[in-house]
Scaffold this active site. Structure first.
Site, mmCIF file in Angstrom:
data_model
loop_
_atom_site.group_PDB
_atom_site.id
_atom_site.type_symbol
_atom_site.label_atom_id
_atom_site.label_comp_id
_atom_site.label_asym_id
_atom_site.label_seq_id
_atom_site.Cartn_x
_atom_site.Cartn_y
_atom_site.Cartn_z
ATOM 1 N N TYR A 178 -5.940 -0.460 -7.067
ATOM 2 C CA TYR A 178 -5.357 -1.730 -6.592
ATOM 3 C C TYR A 178 -4.736 -1.626 -5.203
ATOM 4 C CZ TYR A 178 -0.942 -0.617 -9.358
ATOM 5 O OH TYR A 178 0.168 -0.088 -9.919
ATOM 6 N N GLU A 179 -4.455 -2.756 -4.621
ATOM 7 C CA GLU A 179 -3.996 -2.857 -3.225
ATOM 8 C C GLU A 179 -5.021 -2.279 -2.249
ATOM 9 O OE1 GLU A 179 -1.157 -5.117 -4.281
ATOM 10 O OE2 GLU A 179 -1.670 -4.709 -2.205
ATOM 11 N N GLY A 180 -6.294 -2.520 -2.503
ATOM 12 C CA GLY A 180 -7.353 -1.966 -1.662
ATOM 13 C C GLY A 180 -7.773 -0.625 -2.214
ATOM 14 N N ARG A 215 0.828 -1.208 0.000
ATOM 15 C CA ARG A 215 0.000 0.000 0.000
ATOM 16 C C ARG A 215 0.861 1.256 0.000
ATOM 17 N NH1 ARG A 215 -5.308 -1.960 3.611
ATOM 18 N NH2 ARG A 215 -6.095 -3.170 1.847
#
Lengths: 589, 589
Positions: free
Chosen positions: B441-443, B301
């Protein structure tokens, strides 16, 4: 896929932007709601069933240039043929030349639908209608007789040739030249870039309107004349004559609207064996070309604003459908089995509502601008002047606010799709790509803001804008008087935003008066957004007053988004000095 | 073309994010400013001279899949080889396995540069470093011995395999399964999508970390285990053995980062004649896979946040250069001949300053997050806990604020280029395309906001965030105490923003405590932006206190942009009810 939101469009036209009262007052003669509804219904059907299905192939294959000829994507030429056969090209064009002379409001509403269905398709006829307008107002009877009917029917298309490599926003730098041939015609020489639909296979002929300089013309914008330059010369019987010396030498590889051919046009280079010198005819007076072109540009600005509305609407529809389909996680409001559709998540709802609200506001402003144009057209004397001022005031808002909204809404649309949004096949990304041109062309949004502050705030001795704000304030008063609890804090929040707007307006007008041009220019962009957001609140409230089911959206907007007026006012009033100071450091030595 | 802003990066690391005091205090042992500067200088040189020139071909040709093999763009494989030869892959990796064990701050600063030069290049090694971290923390000594050194050197690359078609944000829905083979290994079956660098030709082997369910594992997230699945099995002597049953069946056609292969991976399908069942090894404990994966995800993140910073920096540089080159119109501040460079126009300056400020804030937040990770690593006991909390608090800000900034800045960058911005050849549009994935992406950024509010506000019994705000308030006090007129109204405006932040924080904490989860979720996204903007003001002020030439940018920010805190606070405090009401209408019957 996009479905034309005919009911929403009709509602906003009638109850927010003023069409209903105009119809009731008989402003448009015999025209009644029935015909309006029928036209919208049929335009919606054509956009939904005929245009939208060809969007994807247009984006994927784009327009293709080979040997100075542009081939449009498969199916598009036939689509255009069916579209003009439906009479859509001449919807708001003069009856004298075969148009239907329906109000601009209807033309603009239909334009929204074509652009939602495929922005690269919608942009082409927009240029033709601009050419029709310029010819109708400024050309000789002879030119009108030869060209107008075919441009109105769509048998031929028109273009606007302004930009040159060194002359984009600043047309004073134009270099293309026109030499009188002694027979009443001219020979045009020069290069034009970014010419939308400069070349294509939709029609047998293309009518270019071209800005160029006569010999010994004054420097700057007062030495520019407007010429008509057809791709094929036209015989007296209307048949096509020899090929003219204007050719497409290249098309751009663009981020979006791939099916719209963006052409480099070469005039007078003897390309393809044509006799050197493109043959052109003067439109209007010598050296007054920019004034003629501005006729086209104002309408083009509203049309580009409609592209912002259009792409926002299409992106919103797609995101809403996906959010109701895609399931992930749990949500308090979901009581069904398995994972909740993501539309149940508050954060997804916030994004969707933001998209919807921005779309509605942009639509309301743009339709209101079209309404003012219509009222100016049917009014006389002072009333006509009032409505012309109103259209002039709203044009930069319609263009800039709507196209910024288009980008923001399309970006949120990608976000709602998650990882799928980044995959081209999904289609959300294409809106994000298409939307990005609209804040740029037909005068960048920065230029719209400068136009608003320096040319529109002074309208009516500086009073016109205050009259507009008073109308918005009356809506806030109506909200308060309605006593509906469902409006929440809308009345107070609208009051605050409109007070902010008044303060910012007074500030900028004072700066224009006291020579503080720099501060006025520095505040232009935040001011354009401020007046748009405040007006948007009033338009949403007007809609909610007319239809209670629209109340929650209005309340969401005023309680969640309208507070931006505070920041914007501060930026206008107190931002210029630090902007100038920090800005100096950006300039290379 | 991009030039690494080494001096800016070094300044922010040292004087804004805390590296200087940590070095002075000896927190990193022998490490001194000299080595820090040398590493940054050399990374900047490599990014500028080696990576950036290959950006365009990467965007244009992209990664190409044929027969389950991915070919990277011309020159990229060799670029990767030179990059790992430079030791860049193991910059912050453990020394035990060949890494240089330099602080995360340096790794993150270098990562920014790789991503500015070519985001599709920068993302690959990020995944490898995530795999290194997960293996180092959770894997058996045997697995470590076999894989870690080669992953640290970059001889092999690593991947993260989480997403499945039905399981994106919600990993509870994972279906991939792992069957014990009885010999300590497992057979993995299932399909994974959106696997970044899942297949490529950079390295001979690829080490996949894969989430899957054991037979009879509990449903939901407590039944997920993590496995190591190499593309080629590895013999005991480290040489490559047979091909494992994991294959790339497709790569996505994406909006941006075209050179980053986004793969669909098929495990255990006997594809290509492999023995069915991909052979995998358990990492960590059974059913605890998500915890192991979270180790990777937190770092990923921050790394994605750096992509936001990186693309913003690159887009800003390009726009600034163009604005100094392109001439249009007249400007009061321009006294030279001919048309003024557009950088002289106030509206262009506003856009450029907005871009610069957003970039600086995103960088400051992200580097501060990296600093917290470093301090947690070198601290013990309570101090370590404090810094872990700080890193946890700042991670969602670094990810979400920075990636939103990346999109906004890239969009403004296109705008400054005018019509040229929409032409792909110019390069501004590519940043706009690349930037759009990072908020997803990545949450997604919505999930980051929920993480911030529901998991990070409660840290330290709800006190950690207030400690952080107190530190920011101390900066405002320092500004006031500095008595520098050049700060303008910065002290007051910072005070107001931090008061808004405190109020919003208290409100959300109270809602979490009194069961008002819905209101907390509704306010999450505006709260994330509020804390980021307020922190950003303090970081800019800290920089300006350390270097007076940074003062004008800080003042521009506080006087032009920080007022957004007012809206954001109102949205958090008073927006939930109308959001919920209007949101209901979005849900399909």
């Amino acid at each position: 896929m996009y479905r034309a939101p005919v009911a929403d469009i009709a509602f906003t036209l009638k109850h927010v932007a003023g069409l209903k009262s105009a119809l009731d007052a008989g402003s448009f003669g015999e025209l009644g709601e029935d015909l309006v509804d029928a036209v919208l219904e049929e335009a919606g059907r054509f956009a939904t069933d005929e245009v939208a299905p060809l969007y994807k192939i247009g984006d994927e294959t784009g327009a293709v240039l080979k040997d100075a000829a542009v081939t449009m994507p498969a199916g598009w030429k036939d689509l255009y043929r069916r579209w003009i056969e439906g009479g859509w090209n001449g919807l708001s064009a003069p009856e004298e030349f075969g148009g239907q002379a329906l109000p601009t409001m209807l033309g603009v509403a239909a334009l929204e639908m074509w652009n939602s269905a495929a922005m690269a398709f919608g942009i082409g006829p927009t240029l033709t209608m601009g050419a029709v307008e310029a010819l109708h107002k400024h050309a000789s009877d002879e030119l009108k007789a030869k060209y107008l009917a075919k441009l109105v029917s769509g048998e031929w298309m028109g273009t606007m040739n302004l930009t040159e490599p060194q002359a984009g926003s600043d047309l004073a730098a134009l270099r293309s030249r026109a030499e009188p041939a002694g027979d009443g015609t001219y020979r045009i020489f020069g290069q034009k870039i970014f010419i939308t639909y400069g070349e294509h296979d939709f029609t047998d002929n293309i009518v270019h309107l071209v800005l160029a300089r006569l010999p010994d013309a004054p420097a700057g914008t007062r030495g520019i004349s407007l010429f008509l330059v057809p791709k094929f010369l036209v015989n007296d019987d209307g048949s096509l004559g020899p090929r003219n010396d204007v050719f497409c030498s290249g098309i751009e590889h663009k981020l979006g609207i791939h099916a719209s051919p963006t052409c480099t046009m070469i005039y007078g280079d003897g390309f393809g064996g044509a006799a050197p010198g493109a043959i052109g005819w003067l439109i209007g007076e010598e050296n007054k070309g920019l004034a003629c072109m501005f006729t086209m540009m104002n309408n083009a600005r509203l049309a580009v604003g409609m592209q912002g509305v259009a792409v926002a609407e299409a992106a919103y529809q797609k995101a809403l459908a996906y959010a109701n389909e895609r399931r992930q996680g749990k949500a308090a409001s979901y009581t069904g089995n398995g994972m909740a559709p993501i539309v149940h998540h508050p954060d997804v709802q916030r994004n969707l509502l933001t998209m919807k609200v921005l779309t509605e506001i942009a639509r309301s402003i743009s339709y209101s601008c079209a309404h003012a144009l219509d009222m100016a057209h049917v009014s006389e004397g002072e009333a006509a002047g009032h409505w012309r001022d109103r259209a002039n005031l709203l044009t930069p808002l319609a263009k800039a606010f709507s196209t910024d909204a288009g980008v923001d809404v399309a970006s949120l649309g990608v976000q709602i799709h998650g990882g799928m949004g980044f995959i081209e096949e999904t289609g959300a990304a294409a809106y994000y790509r298409d939307a990005r041109i609209a804040p740029i062309y037909e005068g960048t949004n920065g230029i719209q803001a400068i136009d608003l502050v320096t040319r529109k705030l002074p309208l009516g001795n500086g009073q016109h804008v205050h009259g507009y704000i008073d109308e918005l304030k009356a809506v806030a008063a109506d909200v308060r008087a309605s006593n509906r609890p469902g409006f929440g804090r809308t009345a107070n929040l609208l009051d605050r935003a409109l007070a902010d707007l008044t303060e910012a307006t007074n500030f900028l007008q004072a700066r224009l008066a006291d020579g503080g041009q720099a501060a006025a220019l520095a505040g232009a962009t935040p001011y354009l957004r401020l007046i748009s957001l405040a007006a948007g609140g009033a338009y949403l409230a007007r809609g909610a007053l007319a239809s209670e089911q629209r109340q929650p959206l209005c309340r969401f907007y005023t309680e969640n988004m309208l507070g931006e007026s505070v920041t914007l006012k501060e930026r206008v009033l107190g931002g210029a000095e630090s902007l100038a100071e920090a800005g100096r450091a950006l300039i290379s030595a």
